[in-house]
Structure formats: C-alpha cells, structure tokens
Scaffold this motif. Structure first.
Motif, PDB file in Angstrom:
ATOM      1  N   THR A 134       1.712  13.780 -14.021  1.00 22.12           N
ATOM      2  CA  THR A 134       0.636  13.924 -14.994  1.00 22.12           C
ATOM      3  C   THR A 134       0.119  15.350 -14.988  1.00 22.12           C
ATOM      4  O   THR A 134      -0.104  15.944 -16.031  1.00 22.12           O
ATOM      5  N   TRP A 135      -0.048  15.926 -13.825  1.00 20.75           N
ATOM      6  CA  TRP A 135      -0.549  17.295 -13.733  1.00 20.75           C
ATOM      7  C   TRP A 135       0.437  18.258 -14.371  1.00 20.75           C
ATOM      8  O   TRP A 135       0.059  19.118 -15.141  1.00 20.75           O
ATOM      9  N   LYS A 193       3.799   5.719  -5.481  1.00 20.14           N
ATOM     10  CA  LYS A 193       3.792   5.679  -6.939  1.00 20.14           C
ATOM     11  C   LYS A 193       2.672   6.555  -7.506  1.00 20.14           C
ATOM     12  O   LYS A 193       2.881   7.317  -8.438  1.00 20.14           O
ATOM     13  N   SER A 194       1.479   6.455  -6.929  1.00 22.47           N
ATOM     14  CA  SER A 194       0.355   7.229  -7.454  1.00 22.47           C
ATOM     15  C   SER A 194       0.518   8.718  -7.172  1.00 22.47           C
ATOM     16  O   SER A 194       0.129   9.543  -7.981  1.00 22.47           O
ATOM     17  N   SER A 195       1.115   9.074  -6.044  1.00 23.33           N
ATOM     18  CA  SER A 195       1.298  10.496  -5.768  1.00 23.33           C
ATOM     19  C   SER A 195       2.349  11.103  -6.700  1.00 23.33           C
ATOM     20  O   SER A 195       2.188  12.225  -7.172  1.00 23.33           O
ATOM     21  N   SER A 196       3.404  10.363  -7.014  1.00 19.48           N
ATOM     22  CA  SER A 196       4.400  10.894  -7.948  1.00 19.48           C
ATOM     23  C   SER A 196       3.857  10.901  -9.369  1.00 19.48           C
ATOM     24  O   SER A 196       4.121  11.814 -10.134  1.00 19.48           O
ATOM     25  N   ILE A 199       0.834  -1.200   0.000  1.00 14.21           N
ATOM     26  CA  ILE A 199       0.000   0.000   0.000  1.00 14.21           C
ATOM     27  C   ILE A 199       0.871   1.253   0.000  1.00 14.21           C
ATOM     28  O   ILE A 199       0.605   2.204  -0.733  1.00 14.21           O
ATOM     29  N   SER A 200       1.929   1.263   0.795  1.00  6.46           N
ATOM     30  CA  SER A 200       2.834   2.415   0.845  1.00  6.46           C
ATOM     31  C   SER A 200       3.494   2.650  -0.505  1.00  6.46           C
ATOM     32  O   SER A 200       3.591   3.788  -0.974  1.00  6.46           O
ATOM     33  N   LYS A 201       3.941   1.572  -1.150  1.00  4.33           N
ATOM     34  CA  LYS A 201       4.569   1.709  -2.472  1.00  4.33           C
ATOM     35  C   LYS A 201       3.575   2.227  -3.496  1.00  4.33           C
ATOM     36  O   LYS A 201       3.908   3.073  -4.322  1.00  4.33           O
ATOM     37  N   GLN A 202       2.341   1.723  -3.445  1.00  2.00           N
ATOM     38  CA  GLN A 202       1.320   2.164  -4.394  1.00  2.00           C
ATOM     39  C   GLN A 202       0.975   3.628  -4.181  1.00  2.00           C
ATOM     40  O   GLN A 202       0.807   4.374  -5.136  1.00  2.00           O
TER      41      GLN A 202
END
Length: 105
Positions: free
Chosen positions: A89-90, A81-84, A75-78
């Motif tokens: 993307t933004w 990954k999603s925050s970076s 969960i921490s890795k995901q």
C-alpha cells in the motif's frame, strides 16, 4: 535439564476422540483422560462451560509434534499478511503520487 525431559502440554494423537485436548491434559497431569472428559461433560450440562473450555484448549494447545498452537499460527499469518499489505500500500501510494498529471499553468 534436557528438553526431552521437560513436560509440555500438547494435544495428543494417542487416545484422541475429537481434538486430543482431554488426552493431552490427562497426559500432562498424569491422570486418566476419561476423568477430564467426565468433568467437561458435567461442566457442559451445568452451565455450558465445558464446550467453551474445550474450544479454548483446542485453540491454545499446540498439537503433538508442533511448536505453535492454532491461534499462534493465525496471528503469524495475519501479521505476515498485514506487513506485506502495508508495504504494498505504501509503495502503491507513492507510485500514485508520481503518476498524477501535473497541473498546467
């Protein structure tokens, strides 16, 4: 109470056969790990629940010497990954808007 004296549920390295779930539960409860193994074997034979319970224990119980379980690590890795990725993307989206050719009049 001292943190060293607090009993924690952990997968152990001593007495480990597969992943240390039964030996960890046995140490935590103060009973022989073989009783846990027998119980899981019986549960596996009568309905197949033993394998599922063992797998859940393996995923949710931290290993001896670790503070986080396998699921917590994933969960921490995901999340990292999603925050970076969302930041990239933004930023990529705003760059694309700035780089588009302007319509000629």
């Amino acid at each position: 109470m001292d943190e060293k004296n607090i009993k924690q549920l952990r997968r152990t390295r001593d007495g480990r056969i597969i992943a240390g779930v039964c030996s960890g539960v046995g140490n935590y409860l103060g009973i022989d790990a073989n009783l846990i193994r027998i119980g899981l074997a019986i549960a596996t034979l009568f309905g197949g629940m033993g394998v599922g319970v063992y797998a859940i224990g393996w995923l949710l119980m931290p290993d001896e010497g670790s503070q986080t379980s396998i699921v917590q690590d994933l969960i921490s890795k995901q999340q990292a990954k999603s925050s970076s990725t969302s930041t990239d993307t933004w930023q990529g989206t705003t760059d694309t808007w700035d780089d588009r050719p302007k319509p000629q009049q």
